[in-house]
Design a protein around this motif. Structure first.
Motif, PDB file in Angstrom:
ATOM      1  N   ILE A 278       0.838  -1.203   0.000  1.00  0.00           N
ATOM      2  CA  ILE A 278       0.000   0.000   0.000  1.00  0.00           C
ATOM      3  C   ILE A 278       0.868   1.247   0.000  1.00  0.00           C
ATOM      4  O   ILE A 278       0.564   2.231  -0.680  1.00  0.00           O
ATOM      5  N   PHE A 279       1.985   1.213   0.734  1.00  0.00           N
ATOM      6  CA  PHE A 279       2.883   2.367   0.761  1.00  0.00           C
ATOM      7  C   PHE A 279       3.430   2.678  -0.628  1.00  0.00           C
ATOM      8  O   PHE A 279       3.489   3.835  -1.046  1.00  0.00           O
ATOM      9  N   ARG A 280       3.798   1.630  -1.381  1.00  0.00           N
ATOM     10  CA  ARG A 280       4.375   1.846  -2.707  1.00  0.00           C
ATOM     11  C   ARG A 280       3.321   2.257  -3.735  1.00  0.00           C
ATOM     12  O   ARG A 280       3.644   2.833  -4.769  1.00  0.00           O
ATOM     13  N   LEU A 281       2.041   1.925  -3.453  1.00  0.00           N
ATOM     14  CA  LEU A 281       0.970   2.292  -4.370  1.00  0.00           C
ATOM     15  C   LEU A 281       0.401   3.677  -4.094  1.00  0.00           C
ATOM     16  O   LEU A 281      -0.458   4.142  -4.840  1.00  0.00           O
ATOM     17  N   GLN A 282       0.882   4.327  -3.055  1.00  0.00           N
ATOM     18  CA  GLN A 282       0.398   5.664  -2.776  1.00  0.00           C
ATOM     19  C   GLN A 282       0.796   6.605  -3.904  1.00  0.00           C
ATOM     20  O   GLN A 282       1.879   6.478  -4.482  1.00  0.00           O
ATOM     21  N   PRO A 283      -0.077   7.551  -4.266  1.00  0.00           N
ATOM     22  CA  PRO A 283       0.251   8.481  -5.351  1.00  0.00           C
ATOM     23  C   PRO A 283       1.476   9.317  -5.026  1.00  0.00           C
ATOM     24  O   PRO A 283       1.645   9.799  -3.899  1.00  0.00           O
ATOM     25  N   LYS A 284       2.360   9.439  -6.003  1.00  0.00           N
ATOM     26  CA  LYS A 284       3.571  10.234  -5.843  1.00  0.00           C
ATOM     27  C   LYS A 284       3.304  11.671  -6.282  1.00  0.00           C
ATOM     28  O   LYS A 284       2.377  11.942  -7.055  1.00  0.00           O
ATOM     29  N   PRO A 285       4.090  12.616  -5.837  1.00  0.00           N
ATOM     30  CA  PRO A 285       3.930  13.992  -6.305  1.00  0.00           C
ATOM     31  C   PRO A 285       4.024  14.079  -7.819  1.00  0.00           C
ATOM     32  O   PRO A 285       4.824  13.382  -8.452  1.00  0.00           O
ATOM     33  N   GLU A 286       3.175  14.930  -8.428  1.00  0.00           N
ATOM     34  CA  GLU A 286       3.139  15.025  -9.885  1.00  0.00           C
ATOM     35  C   GLU A 286       4.439  15.553 -10.445  1.00  0.00           C
ATOM     36  O   GLU A 286       4.892  15.136 -11.508  1.00  0.00           O
ATOM     37  N   SER A 287       5.070  16.462  -9.763  1.00  0.00           N
ATOM     38  CA  SER A 287       6.289  17.062 -10.264  1.00  0.00           C
ATOM     39  C   SER A 287       7.453  16.733  -9.343  1.00  0.00           C
ATOM     40  O   SER A 287       7.359  16.876  -8.130  1.00  0.00           O
ATOM     41  N   THR A 288       8.524  16.234  -9.939  1.00  0.00           N
ATOM     42  CA  THR A 288       9.732  15.959  -9.167  1.00  0.00           C
ATOM     43  C   THR A 288      10.832  16.950  -9.511  1.00  0.00           C
ATOM     44  O   THR A 288      11.983  16.761  -9.140  1.00  0.00           O
ATOM     45  N   GLU A 289      10.482  17.992 -10.230  1.00  0.00           N
ATOM     46  CA  GLU A 289      11.472  18.989 -10.622  1.00  0.00           C
ATOM     47  C   GLU A 289      11.925  19.768  -9.395  1.00  0.00           C
ATOM     48  O   GLU A 289      11.114  20.204  -8.566  1.00  0.00           O
ATOM     49  N   ILE A 290      13.227  19.947  -9.271  1.00  0.00           N
ATOM     50  CA  ILE A 290      13.776  20.663  -8.129  1.00  0.00           C
ATOM     51  C   ILE A 290      13.611  22.158  -8.360  1.00  0.00           C
ATOM     52  O   ILE A 290      13.980  22.667  -9.416  1.00  0.00           O
ATOM     53  N   PRO A 291      13.009  22.884  -7.407  1.00  0.00           N
ATOM     54  CA  PRO A 291      12.873  24.321  -7.582  1.00  0.00           C
ATOM     55  C   PRO A 291      14.219  24.987  -7.800  1.00  0.00           C
ATOM     56  O   PRO A 291      15.255  24.504  -7.336  1.00  0.00           O
ATOM     57  N   GLU A 292      14.195  26.100  -8.521  1.00  0.00           N
ATOM     58  CA  GLU A 292      15.442  26.771  -8.891  1.00  0.00           C
ATOM     59  C   GLU A 292      16.247  27.172  -7.664  1.00  0.00           C
ATOM     60  O   GLU A 292      17.462  27.041  -7.632  1.00  0.00           O
ATOM     61  N   TRP A 293      15.513  27.622  -6.626  1.00  0.00           N
ATOM     62  CA  TRP A 293      16.235  28.075  -5.433  1.00  0.00           C
ATOM     63  C   TRP A 293      16.866  26.929  -4.664  1.00  0.00           C
ATOM     64  O   TRP A 293      17.831  27.106  -3.933  1.00  0.00           O
TER      65      TRP A 293
END
Length: 301
Positions: A278-293
């Motif tokens: 269940i932990f692995r099936l949890q939805p991941k964040p849509e964006s994994t892009e690292i913020p510029e800052w």
């Protein structure tokens, strides 16, 4: 339908593959634990034989702040003929109540819980025997009963409580067992993996965890009051058990990300564990892009 205590759905009716994989893992864990725990008892018997001249000739115990603050429980109180039997009974009842409760409340998932519990306890006892071998201390319980010259036979007497050790062991095995039982309640008493629990359920869960830890710390009190463990043994047993338990549960969440011998073994051991699935099936964040800052290097000066 969510279990109000665990927070994740009950096992599906076709969970036979899960049951088989986890039952096999529990069986293999038990087959690993039995000889290792027996070797731990053999190590205790060997340490006792090694320290025999000191244990017999010098009936002393180390100064202990806990002994100064907590009055000793005398022998022949209540149902037991010796004070340490109170601590033994407290640990035994805590384990039995925990197993029966989670067997009733969690049904199939109790196999995974017991397996992790047994795996953790076995490794902690192995480390305990190595620590005890490195530094031998006098037993705080002076009315010890040792005996058999053969360490392999004496280990059986220790396992079945026929004999008590005449030397101290760093750290406390009683504390390991008590602490792991409490951590089972702390970890699996109200897991919220698939849906949030209601306010009432959270309050009930918090109340039960509080009661469990109060009972556990009363067990620590008994260990010191019966003079079967030094205070430092109890403190170290508590700290090491908590650290290992939390480290293991955090580590198994990422064992599928790296391929090495340890991770492959743990993947096989944890195969079919419903909480990890269940932990692995949890939805991941849509964006994994690292913020510029955050992507910018931090200046050193």
């Amino acid at each position: 339908m969510n279990d109000p205590w665990l927070g994740f759905p009950s096992l599906p009716t076709n969970g036979r593959d899960w049951w088989n994989s986890q039952t096999r893992a529990l069986l293999y864990t038990a087959l690993m634990a039995i000889p290792l725990l027996y070797l731990n008892a053999v190590m205790q018997a060997y340490i006792q034989q090694k320290a025999e001249p000191y244990a017999r000739n010098f009936k002393i115990k180390l100064p202990d702040l806990g002994f100064d603050l907590i009055p000793a429980i005398p022998d022949h109180v209540g149902l037991f003929t010796s004070a340490p039997q109170w601590a033994d009974a407290w640990v035994f009842i805590s384990v039995i109540v925990t197993i029966l409760w989670f067997t009733y409340r969690v049904r199939g998932f109790v196999i995974s819980i017991i397996r992790r519990w047994l795996f953790s306890a076995t490794l902690l006892y192995v480390v305990k025997s190595l620590c005890s071998l490195s530094t031998i201390v006098p037993s705080p319980f002076l009315m010890c009963k040792g005996g058999d010259a053969n360490a392999w036979l004496e280990a059986l007497h220790i396992i079945f409580f026929h004999h008590t050790a005449c030397v101290g062991f760093l750290y406390s095995g009683h504390t390991i067992t008590l602490t792991l039982a409490a951590l089972v309640w702390q970890t699996y008493g109200a897991m919220d993996l698939s849906a949030p629990t209601t306010g009432n359920e959270k309050h009930i869960s918090l109340l039960m965890k509080t009661i469990v830890w109060c009972v556990t710390f009363l067990g620590y009190f008994l260990l010191i009051a019966t003079r079967c463990q030094y205070s430092v043994d109890v403190v170290l047993g508590f700290a090491i058990s908590v650290l290992f338990w939390n480290m293991y549960h955090q580590y198994i969440r990422t064992i599928h990300l790296r391929a090495n011998i340890l991770n492959l073994f743990l993947q096989w051991l944890e195969k079919g564990a419903v909480d990890l699935d269940i932990f692995r099936l949890q939805p991941k964040p849509e964006s994994t892009e690292i913020p510029e800052w955050r992507a910018s290097p931090i200046p050193l000066i």
